[in-house]
Design a protein around this motif. Structure first.
Motif, PDB file in Angstrom:
ATOM      1  N   ARG A  56       0.741  -1.133   0.097  1.00  0.00           N
ATOM      2  CA  ARG A  56      -0.192   0.034   0.267  1.00  0.00           C
ATOM      3  C   ARG A  56       1.127   0.764   0.064  1.00  0.00           C
ATOM      4  NH1 ARG A  56      -5.012   1.639   4.627  1.00  0.00           N
ATOM      5  NH2 ARG A  56      -4.608   3.477   3.578  1.00  0.00           N
ATOM      6  N   PHE A  57       0.732   2.351  -1.005  1.00  0.00           N
ATOM      7  CA  PHE A  57       1.474   3.546  -1.009  1.00  0.00           C
ATOM      8  C   PHE A  57       0.158   4.689  -0.811  1.00  0.00           C
ATOM      9  CE2 PHE A  57       3.024  -0.001  -3.978  1.00  0.00           C
ATOM     10  CZ  PHE A  57       4.212   0.625  -4.251  1.00  0.00           C
ATOM     11  N   ASP A  58       0.400   5.335   0.549  1.00  0.00           N
ATOM     12  CA  ASP A  58      -0.023   6.175   0.989  1.00  0.00           C
ATOM     13  C   ASP A  58       0.397   7.790   0.493  1.00  0.00           C
ATOM     14  OD1 ASP A  58      -1.848   4.459   1.938  1.00  0.00           O
ATOM     15  OD2 ASP A  58      -1.763   4.555   4.475  1.00  0.00           O
ATOM     16  N   PHE A  59      -0.610   8.787  -0.072  1.00  0.00           N
ATOM     17  CA  PHE A  59       0.108  10.229  -1.146  1.00  0.00           C
ATOM     18  C   PHE A  59      -0.565  10.828   0.372  1.00  0.00           C
ATOM     19  CE2 PHE A  59       1.305   7.416  -4.079  1.00  0.00           C
ATOM     20  CZ  PHE A  59       2.205   7.702  -4.324  1.00  0.00           C
ATOM     21  N   ILE A  60      -0.062  11.599   0.868  1.00  0.00           N
ATOM     22  CA  ILE A  60      -0.771  12.050   2.774  1.00  0.00           C
ATOM     23  C   ILE A  60      -0.639  13.365   2.457  1.00  0.00           C
ATOM     24  CG2 ILE A  60      -0.750  12.245   5.315  1.00  0.00           C
ATOM     25  CD1 ILE A  60       1.056   9.396   4.891  1.00  0.00           C
ATOM     26  N   TYR A  61      -1.800  14.262   2.718  1.00  0.00           N
ATOM     27  CA  TYR A  61      -2.203  15.685   2.679  1.00  0.00           C
ATOM     28  C   TYR A  61      -1.700  16.487   1.714  1.00  0.00           C
ATOM     29  CZ  TYR A  61      -3.066  14.371   7.811  1.00  0.00           C
ATOM     30  OH  TYR A  61      -2.989  14.534   8.388  1.00  0.00           O
ATOM     31  N   PRO A  62      -2.143  15.807   0.159  1.00  0.00           N
ATOM     32  CA  PRO A  62      -2.229  17.251  -0.641  1.00  0.00           C
ATOM     33  C   PRO A  62      -2.714  18.312  -0.857  1.00  0.00           C
ATOM     34  CG  PRO A  62      -3.310  15.014  -1.248  1.00  0.00           C
ATOM     35  CD  PRO A  62      -3.324  15.167  -0.279  1.00  0.00           C
ATOM     36  N   ASP A  63      -2.111  19.454  -1.264  1.00  0.00           N
ATOM     37  CA  ASP A  63      -3.249  20.018  -1.216  1.00  0.00           C
ATOM     38  C   ASP A  63      -3.758  20.142  -2.807  1.00  0.00           C
ATOM     39  OD1 ASP A  63      -0.778  21.824   0.269  1.00  0.00           O
ATOM     40  OD2 ASP A  63      -0.299  23.544  -1.551  1.00  0.00           O
ATOM     41  N   ASP A  64      -4.882  20.898  -1.907  1.00  0.00           N
ATOM     42  CA  ASP A  64      -6.071  20.899  -3.374  1.00  0.00           C
ATOM     43  C   ASP A  64      -6.070  20.939  -5.016  1.00  0.00           C
ATOM     44  OD1 ASP A  64      -7.435  21.293  -0.881  1.00  0.00           O
ATOM     45  OD2 ASP A  64      -7.900  22.919  -1.179  1.00  0.00           O
ATOM     46  N   ASP A  65      -4.559  21.979  -4.923  1.00  0.00           N
ATOM     47  CA  ASP A  65      -4.692  21.450  -6.717  1.00  0.00           C
ATOM     48  C   ASP A  65      -2.977  20.688  -6.965  1.00  0.00           C
ATOM     49  OD1 ASP A  65      -2.171  22.841  -5.029  1.00  0.00           O
ATOM     50  OD2 ASP A  65      -1.920  24.326  -6.414  1.00  0.00           O
ATOM     51  N   TRP A  66      -2.934  19.950  -5.497  1.00  0.00           N
ATOM     52  CA  TRP A  66      -1.686  18.055  -5.890  1.00  0.00           C
ATOM     53  C   TRP A  66      -0.603  19.010  -6.159  1.00  0.00           C
ATOM     54  CZ3 TRP A  66      -2.289  13.197  -4.376  1.00  0.00           C
ATOM     55  CH2 TRP A  66      -3.547  12.923  -4.260  1.00  0.00           C
ATOM     56  N   LYS A  67       0.123  19.654  -5.889  1.00  0.00           N
ATOM     57  CA  LYS A  67       0.961  21.087  -6.636  1.00  0.00           C
ATOM     58  C   LYS A  67       2.680  20.615  -4.908  1.00  0.00           C
ATOM     59  CE  LYS A  67       0.205  22.583 -10.036  1.00  0.00           C
ATOM     60  NZ  LYS A  67       0.900  22.523 -11.382  1.00  0.00           N
ATOM     61  N   LYS A  68       1.423  20.077  -3.821  1.00  0.00           N
ATOM     62  CA  LYS A  68       2.303  19.236  -2.484  1.00  0.00           C
ATOM     63  C   LYS A  68       2.109  18.534  -1.679  1.00  0.00           C
ATOM     64  CE  LYS A  68       3.340  22.471   1.075  1.00  0.00           C
ATOM     65  NZ  LYS A  68       3.827  24.102   1.506  1.00  0.00           N
ATOM     66  N   ILE A  69       2.610  18.092  -1.362  1.00  0.00           N
ATOM     67  CA  ILE A  69       2.111  16.283  -0.903  1.00  0.00           C
ATOM     68  C   ILE A  69       2.493  16.522   0.818  1.00  0.00           C
ATOM     69  CG2 ILE A  69       1.489  14.336  -2.739  1.00  0.00           C
ATOM     70  CD1 ILE A  69       3.915  13.725  -2.589  1.00  0.00           C
ATOM     71  N   GLY A  70       2.153  16.278   1.288  1.00  0.00           N
ATOM     72  CA  GLY A  70       2.972  16.261   3.064  1.00  0.00           C
ATOM     73  C   GLY A  70       3.440  15.331   3.339  1.00  0.00           C
ATOM     74  N   ASP A  71       3.638  13.866   2.851  1.00  0.00           N
ATOM     75  CA  ASP A  71       4.012  12.535   2.906  1.00  0.00           C
ATOM     76  C   ASP A  71       3.928  11.752   2.412  1.00  0.00           C
ATOM     77  OD1 ASP A  71       6.197  11.091   4.191  1.00  0.00           O
ATOM     78  OD2 ASP A  71       4.655  11.123   6.325  1.00  0.00           O
ATOM     79  N   VAL A  72       4.626  10.569   1.843  1.00  0.00           N
ATOM     80  CA  VAL A  72       4.849   9.701   1.327  1.00  0.00           C
ATOM     81  C   VAL A  72       4.638   8.662   1.590  1.00  0.00           C
ATOM     82  CG1 VAL A  72       4.867   8.217  -0.915  1.00  0.00           C
ATOM     83  CG2 VAL A  72       5.128  10.182  -1.313  1.00  0.00           C
ATOM     84  N   GLN A  73       4.522   7.685   2.003  1.00  0.00           N
ATOM     85  CA  GLN A  73       5.002   6.226   2.904  1.00  0.00           C
ATOM     86  C   GLN A  73       4.514   4.490   2.519  1.00  0.00           C
ATOM     87  OE1 GLN A  73       3.288   6.272   6.509  1.00  0.00           O
ATOM     88  NE2 GLN A  73       3.991   8.597   7.274  1.00  0.00           N
ATOM     89  N   PHE A  74       4.929   4.040   2.179  1.00  0.00           N
ATOM     90  CA  PHE A  74       4.721   2.076   1.569  1.00  0.00           C
ATOM     91  C   PHE A  74       4.601   0.878   2.785  1.00  0.00           C
ATOM     92  CE2 PHE A  74       8.562   2.723  -0.349  1.00  0.00           C
ATOM     93  CZ  PHE A  74       9.292   1.530  -0.168  1.00  0.00           C
ATOM     94  N   TYR A  75       3.421   0.785   3.211  1.00  0.00           N
ATOM     95  CA  TYR A  75       3.426  -0.423   4.020  1.00  0.00           C
ATOM     96  C   TYR A  75       3.060  -1.912   3.102  1.00  0.00           C
ATOM     97  CZ  TYR A  75       2.271   3.643   5.944  1.00  0.00           C
ATOM     98  OH  TYR A  75       1.322   4.917   6.748  1.00  0.00           O
ATOM     99  N   ASN A  76       3.111  -3.401   3.960  1.00  0.00           N
ATOM    100  CA  ASN A  76       2.996  -4.006   3.503  1.00  0.00           C
ATOM    101  C   ASN A  76       2.403  -5.413   4.536  1.00  0.00           C
ATOM    102  OD1 ASN A  76       3.019  -7.420   2.632  1.00  0.00           O
ATOM    103  ND2 ASN A  76       3.643  -5.840   1.053  1.00  0.00           N
ATOM    104  N   PRO A  77       1.460  -5.766   4.387  1.00  0.00           N
ATOM    105  CA  PRO A  77       0.493  -6.343   5.781  1.00  0.00           C
ATOM    106  C   PRO A  77       1.691  -7.842   6.133  1.00  0.00           C
ATOM    107  CG  PRO A  77      -1.154  -6.793   3.768  1.00  0.00           C
ATOM    108  CD  PRO A  77       0.235  -5.682   3.707  1.00  0.00           C
TER     109      PRO A  77
END
Length: 168
Positions: free
Chosen positions: A42-63
């Protein structure tokens, strides 16, 4: 490409190989997730701005593991940050990655994540019990070393295949 959303759509191909959860709308938790149907990464793109010009963080996981990628941190949409993100995602997308999960009395206390499938090189350590883990670090270090030497049981090795079908 004009923003992170277009980058995601062009990077995660074919997009039909991923389950998408878009929780970036107002009132939601602010995470755009893609889960690979085959590997379950799983890839999480966290807290993107409304216009997607900035993202707050990215993480990946696996169960399959308690380990995870660690923090990518905030990024503006530009060529330098795209290259940095490509490097960050490379283990999950192209090379595969591995994790040593450590359990004490059946409870997870830490994971060491490696950016390859060989359990070699630099690793990211994750402690599941936060501040207590820092206080118990010397004890956990000794226990982890004994588990890695197979003197104590409680270590589980996990290899996660990349999402790129040409590599799986």
């Amino acid at each position: 490409m004009k923003d992170w959303k277009e980058y995601i759509e062009s990077t995660f191909k074919p997009i039909s190989d991923f389950k998408i959860e878009d929780k970036t709308q107002v009132g939601e938790i602010g995470i755009y997730s893609l889960t690979h149907n085959l590997t379950e990464t799983r890839f999480d793109f966290i807290y993107p701005d409304d216009d997607w010009k900035k993202i707050g963080d990215v993480q990946f996981y696996n169960p399959k593991t308690k380990g995870w990628s660690g923090e990518f941190w905030e990024a503006e949409f530009n060529e330098t940050e795209k290259q940095r993100l490509n490097k960050f995602l490379e283990p999950a997308l192209e090379k595969g990655w591995s994790s040593k999960d450590f359990f004490l009395s059946g409870e997870h206390f830490m994971s060491k994540v490696y950016w390859n499938k060989n359990f070699e090189g630099n690793s990211f350590s994750y402690y599941s019990n936060g501040c207590i883990g820092l206080l118990l670090f010397p004890l956990y270090w000794i226990i982890r070393k004994l588990m890695e030497l197979n003197i104590l049981s409680g270590m589980k090795k996990v290899i996660i295949e990349p999402t790129n079908k040409n590599v799986c």
